[in-house]
Design a protein around this motif. Sequence first.
Motif, PDB file in Angstrom:
ATOM      1  N   TRP A  84      84.528  61.128  24.168  1.00 36.50           N
ATOM      2  CA  TRP A  84      85.941  61.053  25.007  1.00 36.50           C
ATOM      3  C   TRP A  84      85.806  62.197  26.370  1.00 36.50           C
ATOM      4  CZ3 TRP A  84      89.141  57.026  25.818  1.00 36.50           C
ATOM      5  CH2 TRP A  84      89.084  55.890  24.739  1.00 36.50           C
ATOM      6  N   GLN A  85      85.064  62.943  26.233  1.00 35.14           N
ATOM      7  CA  GLN A  85      84.921  64.044  27.286  1.00 35.14           C
ATOM      8  C   GLN A  85      84.524  63.544  28.666  1.00 35.14           C
ATOM      9  OE1 GLN A  85      82.268  67.416  26.796  1.00 35.14           O
ATOM     10  NE2 GLN A  85      81.822  66.807  28.904  1.00 35.14           N
ATOM     11  N   TYR A  86      83.694  62.703  28.328  1.00 33.88           N
ATOM     12  CA  TYR A  86      83.072  62.080  29.711  1.00 33.88           C
ATOM     13  C   TYR A  86      84.193  61.175  30.625  1.00 33.88           C
ATOM     14  CZ  TYR A  86      78.743  62.981  27.328  1.00 33.88           C
ATOM     15  OH  TYR A  86      77.627  63.656  26.624  1.00 33.88           O
ATOM     16  N   PRO A  87      84.650  60.368  30.224  1.00 30.04           N
ATOM     17  CA  PRO A  87      85.841  59.672  30.963  1.00 30.04           C
ATOM     18  C   PRO A  87      87.191  60.619  31.045  1.00 30.04           C
ATOM     19  CG  PRO A  87      85.957  58.878  28.674  1.00 30.04           C
ATOM     20  CD  PRO A  87      84.697  59.569  28.919  1.00 30.04           C
ATOM     21  N   ALA A  88      87.425  61.513  30.195  1.00 31.69           N
ATOM     22  CA  ALA A  88      88.290  62.426  30.388  1.00 31.69           C
ATOM     23  C   ALA A  88      88.244  63.393  31.696  1.00 31.69           C
ATOM     24  CB  ALA A  88      88.616  63.349  29.262  1.00 31.69           C
ATOM     25  N   VAL A  89      86.996  63.840  31.668  1.00 32.84           N
ATOM     26  CA  VAL A  89      86.555  64.821  32.774  1.00 32.84           C
ATOM     27  C   VAL A  89      86.360  63.957  34.116  1.00 32.84           C
ATOM     28  CG1 VAL A  89      84.841  66.155  33.754  1.00 32.84           C
ATOM     29  CG2 VAL A  89      85.358  66.559  31.561  1.00 32.84           C
ATOM     30  N   GLU A  90      86.003  62.702  34.207  1.00 26.86           N
ATOM     31  CA  GLU A  90      86.186  62.065  35.156  1.00 26.86           C
ATOM     32  C   GLU A  90      87.425  61.750  35.784  1.00 26.86           C
ATOM     33  OE1 GLU A  90      81.726  59.992  33.898  1.00 26.86           O
ATOM     34  OE2 GLU A  90      83.941  58.740  33.848  1.00 26.86           O
ATOM     35  N   LEU A  91      88.323  61.105  35.002  1.00 25.10           N
ATOM     36  CA  LEU A  91      89.793  60.993  35.385  1.00 25.10           C
ATOM     37  C   LEU A  91      90.371  62.348  35.802  1.00 25.10           C
ATOM     38  CD1 LEU A  91      90.729  58.306  32.722  1.00 25.10           C
ATOM     39  CD2 LEU A  91      90.378  57.951  35.123  1.00 25.10           C
ATOM     40  N   LEU A  92      90.097  63.281  35.200  1.00 21.25           N
ATOM     41  CA  LEU A  92      90.941  64.644  35.473  1.00 21.25           C
ATOM     42  C   LEU A  92      90.619  65.142  37.091  1.00 21.25           C
ATOM     43  CD1 LEU A  92      92.656  67.037  34.645  1.00 21.25           C
ATOM     44  CD2 LEU A  92      90.704  68.058  33.802  1.00 21.25           C
ATOM     45  N   THR A  93      89.308  65.022  37.003  1.00 24.12           N
ATOM     46  CA  THR A  93      88.620  65.215  38.510  1.00 24.12           C
ATOM     47  C   THR A  93      89.354  64.506  39.469  1.00 24.12           C
ATOM     48  OG1 THR A  93      86.640  66.289  37.357  1.00 24.12           O
ATOM     49  CG2 THR A  93      86.527  65.957  39.590  1.00 24.12           C
ATOM     50  N   ALA A  98      92.622  63.720  44.014  1.00 28.31           N
ATOM     51  CA  ALA A  98      93.800  63.060  44.779  1.00 28.31           C
ATOM     52  C   ALA A  98      94.983  63.858  45.198  1.00 28.31           C
ATOM     53  CB  ALA A  98      94.357  61.731  43.943  1.00 28.31           C
ATOM     54  N   ALA A  99      95.447  64.771  44.091  1.00 28.10           N
ATOM     55  CA  ALA A  99      96.555  65.759  44.252  1.00 28.10           C
ATOM     56  C   ALA A  99      96.358  66.551  45.307  1.00 28.10           C
ATOM     57  CB  ALA A  99      97.014  66.360  43.033  1.00 28.10           C
ATOM     58  N   VAL A 100      95.018  66.958  45.573  1.00 28.40           N
ATOM     59  CA  VAL A 100      94.810  67.888  46.519  1.00 28.40           C
ATOM     60  C   VAL A 100      94.876  67.260  47.823  1.00 28.40           C
ATOM     61  CG1 VAL A 100      92.923  69.304  47.812  1.00 28.40           C
ATOM     62  CG2 VAL A 100      93.221  69.459  45.028  1.00 28.40           C
ATOM     63  N   VAL A 101      94.481  66.139  48.144  1.00 28.49           N
ATOM     64  CA  VAL A 101      94.413  65.485  49.233  1.00 28.49           C
ATOM     65  C   VAL A 101      96.075  65.048  49.689  1.00 28.49           C
ATOM     66  CG1 VAL A 101      93.719  63.411  50.615  1.00 28.49           C
ATOM     67  CG2 VAL A 101      92.104  64.602  49.090  1.00 28.49           C
ATOM     68  N   TRP A 102      96.845  64.712  48.592  1.00 21.12           N
ATOM     69  CA  TRP A 102      98.158  64.290  48.874  1.00 21.12           C
ATOM     70  C   TRP A 102      98.954  65.457  49.176  1.00 21.12           C
ATOM     71  CZ3 TRP A 102     101.982  65.777  45.243  1.00 21.12           C
ATOM     72  CH2 TRP A 102     103.332  65.169  45.623  1.00 21.12           C
ATOM     73  N   GLY A 110      92.845  71.822  52.727  1.00 24.25           N
ATOM     74  CA  GLY A 110      92.570  70.981  51.909  1.00 24.25           C
ATOM     75  C   GLY A 110      91.004  70.451  51.617  1.00 24.25           C
ATOM     76  N   PHE A 111      90.078  70.821  52.520  1.00 23.17           N
ATOM     77  CA  PHE A 111      89.030  70.540  52.188  1.00 23.17           C
ATOM     78  C   PHE A 111      88.364  71.718  51.151  1.00 23.17           C
ATOM     79  CE2 PHE A 111      88.909  67.925  56.029  1.00 23.17           C
ATOM     80  CZ  PHE A 111      88.262  66.747  55.503  1.00 23.17           C
ATOM     81  N   ALA A 112      88.904  72.867  51.707  1.00 21.14           N
ATOM     82  CA  ALA A 112      88.435  73.919  50.874  1.00 21.14           C
ATOM     83  C   ALA A 112      88.924  73.894  49.378  1.00 21.14           C
ATOM     84  CB  ALA A 112      88.835  75.241  51.374  1.00 21.14           C
ATOM     85  N   ALA A 113      90.001  73.411  49.347  1.00 25.50           N
ATOM     86  CA  ALA A 113      90.716  73.077  47.733  1.00 25.50           C
ATOM     87  C   ALA A 113      89.816  72.382  46.875  1.00 25.50           C
ATOM     88  CB  ALA A 113      92.001  72.820  47.990  1.00 25.50           C
ATOM     89  N   LEU A 114      89.033  71.262  47.480  1.00 21.99           N
ATOM     90  CA  LEU A 114      88.267  70.525  46.589  1.00 21.99           C
ATOM     91  C   LEU A 114      87.375  71.136  45.858  1.00 21.99           C
ATOM     92  CD1 LEU A 114      88.093  67.247  49.045  1.00 21.99           C
ATOM     93  CD2 LEU A 114      89.589  67.580  46.833  1.00 21.99           C
ATOM     94  N   PRO A 115      86.224  72.118  46.553  1.00 15.92           N
ATOM     95  CA  PRO A 115      85.488  72.512  45.546  1.00 15.92           C
ATOM     96  C   PRO A 115      86.056  73.645  44.578  1.00 15.92           C
ATOM     97  CG  PRO A 115      84.989  73.199  47.925  1.00 15.92           C
ATOM     98  CD  PRO A 115      86.129  72.044  47.819  1.00 15.92           C
ATOM     99  N   PHE A 116      87.133  74.309  45.134  1.00 21.99           N
ATOM    100  CA  PHE A 116      87.772  74.953  44.319  1.00 21.99           C
ATOM    101  C   PHE A 116      88.320  74.496  43.030  1.00 21.99           C
ATOM    102  CE2 PHE A 116      92.265  76.490  42.772  1.00 21.99           C
ATOM    103  CZ  PHE A 116      92.172  77.536  42.857  1.00 21.99           C
ATOM    104  N   THR A 117      88.780  73.115  43.162  1.00 18.34           N
ATOM    105  CA  THR A 117      89.074  72.452  42.028  1.00 18.34           C
ATOM    106  C   THR A 117      88.110  71.989  41.090  1.00 18.34           C
ATOM    107  OG1 THR A 117      91.044  71.318  43.415  1.00 18.34           O
ATOM    108  CG2 THR A 117      90.549  70.215  41.407  1.00 18.34           C
ATOM    109  N   TRP A 118      86.966  71.566  41.806  1.00 16.26           N
ATOM    110  CA  TRP A 118      85.896  71.022  41.034  1.00 16.26           C
ATOM    111  C   TRP A 118      85.360  72.020  40.019  1.00 16.26           C
ATOM    112  CZ3 TRP A 118      83.746  68.452  45.829  1.00 16.26           C
ATOM    113  CH2 TRP A 118      84.626  67.278  46.299  1.00 16.26           C
TER     114      TRP A 118
END
Length: 265
Positions: A84-93, A98-102, A110-118
Amino acid sequence: GLLVGSFLNVVIYRLPVMMERGWRRDSREFLELPAETETPFNLATPPSRCNHCNAVIRPWQNIPVLSFVVQRGRCAACGTALSWQYPAVELLTAVLSAAVVWQLGDTALGFAALPFTWMLVAMAVIDLKTTYLPDVLTLPFLWLGMLAAAVGITVSPTDAIWGAVAGYGALWLVFQAFKLATGKEGMGYGDFKLLAGLGAWLSWTQLPIVILLSSVSGAVVGSLWLMLSQRGRETQIPFGPWLAMAGWLTLMWGEDVSRMLFGQF
């Protein structure tokens, strides 16, 4: 976010294996033993396969979340249950992206926060699974934080430098004090480097929030997990996931989190 999450699953699985292979090669070289014959193994090679039957996963079987749902969480070739790690990581990411963009919009932050998040997602899950925080992730994370400060996206370069120093130094001091008091090592150096990276991204002024939030949440959840799983107190509990969570929340809602934790002080 779903596509990046799919790639992060590859990093989470393969990077620790690559590290262990490297350690084994270095050990054999140090002991002057003959090198082992190894098949190439990196983030691109070999193609993704089922861990049970070794069947190659076809592109249409590797669509984030959808393939897992269509195949009912099982390998298309042998029927073995997939993690279940596979869909969980995909959904979490996807959700965090989406929260970063919102929250931050189409801004430089916002653009810098995406690689920060990943990168935080990858480091948190690797630490949770293996108790490793690889230098190949923590050090680029630190330098990206310095670079973001240098070009004026996040904090001032001075605050970033002192944030890195304070982040590393704070946990290093805790480590040394715990070792002096108990004779044991309470955490790994990867935690120091991760907090140094968060300090570079967020500034030294935000580190009290990160440390308090991660310490409290880690202690509460870790204690509950030890109690429910009936494991001994010597069981290692990774701290990286809690640092990652606290750092992400601080970047996104630092002022709100600060008011919640410290009130008017």
